[in-house]
Design an enzyme around this catalytic site. Structure first.
Site, PDB file in Angstrom:
ATOM      1  N   SER A 149       0.867  -1.196   0.000  1.00 25.05           N
ATOM      2  CA  SER A 149       0.000   0.000   0.000  1.00 25.05           C
ATOM      3  C   SER A 149       0.894   1.234   0.000  1.00 25.05           C
ATOM      4  CB  SER A 149      -0.857  -0.012   1.262  1.00 25.05           C
ATOM      5  OG  SER A 149      -1.358   1.266   1.543  1.00 25.05           O
ATOM      6  N   TYR A 162      -1.943  -1.396  10.417  1.00 23.92           N
ATOM      7  CA  TYR A 162      -2.067  -1.551   8.961  1.00 23.92           C
ATOM      8  C   TYR A 162      -0.807  -1.052   8.248  1.00 23.92           C
ATOM      9  CZ  TYR A 162      -4.024  -1.272   4.247  1.00 23.92           C
ATOM     10  OH  TYR A 162      -4.242  -1.428   2.900  1.00 23.92           O
TER      11      TYR A 162
END
Ligand SMILES: NC(=O)c1ccc[n+]([C@@H]2O[C@H](COP(=O)([O-])OP(=O)(O)OC[C@H]3O[C@@H](n4cnc5c(N)ncnc54)[C@H](OP(=O)(O)O)[C@@H]3O)[C@@H](O)[C@H]2O)c1
Length: 275
Positions: A149, A162
């Site tokens: 990401s 995350y």
């Protein structure tokens, strides 16, 4: 005009995609199916997985296998490897995509959720690369696409678990790439920016509006761009100009601005008595 995406090496026939029944994973699987790859789709929801497999198989006349597995379990990667071997299949393209998202302070995370995220984003993808990567090394060919990401570039409050797990994936992919390059196995890290998928709780994130405004990309565009990068053997790829600008900005923004954002952010709890 951009060149049509096509199979890079005819010897590569079978692709395994984790988290394949929705969002980016489903789009990656669909595109790989449209290129004629035999597919193994892995996810933890049997009915959705079967429906996805049926749809892709019918649309592109390819063989699609399904394996239902909760990849957030410690033994998931080795178990999956064994199931694939028992089916007599060998994986030429490994797409490690399954993931989930939660927002909030690290100290508020339930241990179950935190452990599931670390298993799903760190342990399982690493061990899948170890198991399937070893076979690819032996054959001297293959692709591994690891979905990280843009949050891997900078540490932000509210996404400690995350962001850090995606950072791990980015680092792992880079090192693995160097190790595997000498054997003819290509490793690519795909780092999407905001993408309109089921990843987000729509009560918190206005996904539809963000997509309409062009802030969020659609999963199909991200997948197409990611596969292009993978077949071209690129080390890292961020699909979309806006996502690239966001990443650059996130790297350049000073830490004090991030700390200020944390203090002002309405979506994170305020310290008692704080202005
Ligand atoms: N959307 C974004 O803005 C964005 C940005 C950067 C990176 N990413 C990354 O892209 C990847 C795909 O996410 P997405 O946006 O496409 O979200 P998504 O639509 O929610 O897809 C996630 C996929 O992972 C699967 N999955 C989740 N937990 C699992 C588990 N325990 N075991 C097996 N499969 C599991 C889900 O299956 P079920 O639906 O069956 O649970 C689903 O197929 C993730 O790694 C995510 O971190 C997304």
């Amino acid at each position: 005009m951009r060149k049509q995406l096509r199979r890079a090496d005819e010897r590569l026939r079978v692709a395994l995609v984790t988290g394949a029944c929705s969002g980016i994973g489903r789009a990656l699987a669909t595109r790989l199916g449209s290129l004629g790859y035999e597919l193994i789709l892995v996810s933890n929801r049997a009915a959705e997985l079967a429906a996805t497999a049926q749809e892709i198989g019918a649309a592109h006349a390819v063989v699609v296998h399904t394996i239902v597995s909760d990849l957030a379990r410690p033994e998931a990667a080795e178990e999956l490897y064994q199931v694939v071997r028992d089916k007599g299949l060998q994986i030429d393209i490994l797409v490690s995509n399954a993931g989930f998202f939660f927002f909030g302070e690290a100290v508020d995370a339930s241990p179950e959720r935190a452990k599931a995220m670390l298993q799903l984003h760190v342990v399982t993808p690493s061990l899948l690369c170890t198991c399937f990567g070893r076979d690819m090394r032996e054959r001297g060919r293959g692709h591994i696409l690891i979905v990280s990401s843009i949050s891997a570039w900078r540490d932000f409050p509210g996404i400690s678990y995350y962001g850090a797990s995606k950072k791990y994936l980015r680092g792992f992919a880079r090192a693995l790439r160097s190790e595997m390059a000498v054997y003819g196995v290509k490793v690519t890290c795909l780092a999407p920016g905001p993408t309109a998928t089921n990843l987000y709780d729509t009560d918190v994130v206005p996904v539809k509006r963000a997509q309409r405004l062009g802030i969020m990309m659609d999963a199909g565009t991200v997948a197409e761009s990611g596969l292009r990068a993978m077949f071209a053997g690129r080390a890292e790829h961020i699909p979309g100009l806006l996502a690239r600008i966001m990443t650059l900005f996130s790297v350049l923004v000073p830490q004090w601005a991030i700390d200020l954002l944390r203090r002002r952010a309405p979506w994170l709890p305020k310290r008692k008595g704080a202005p």
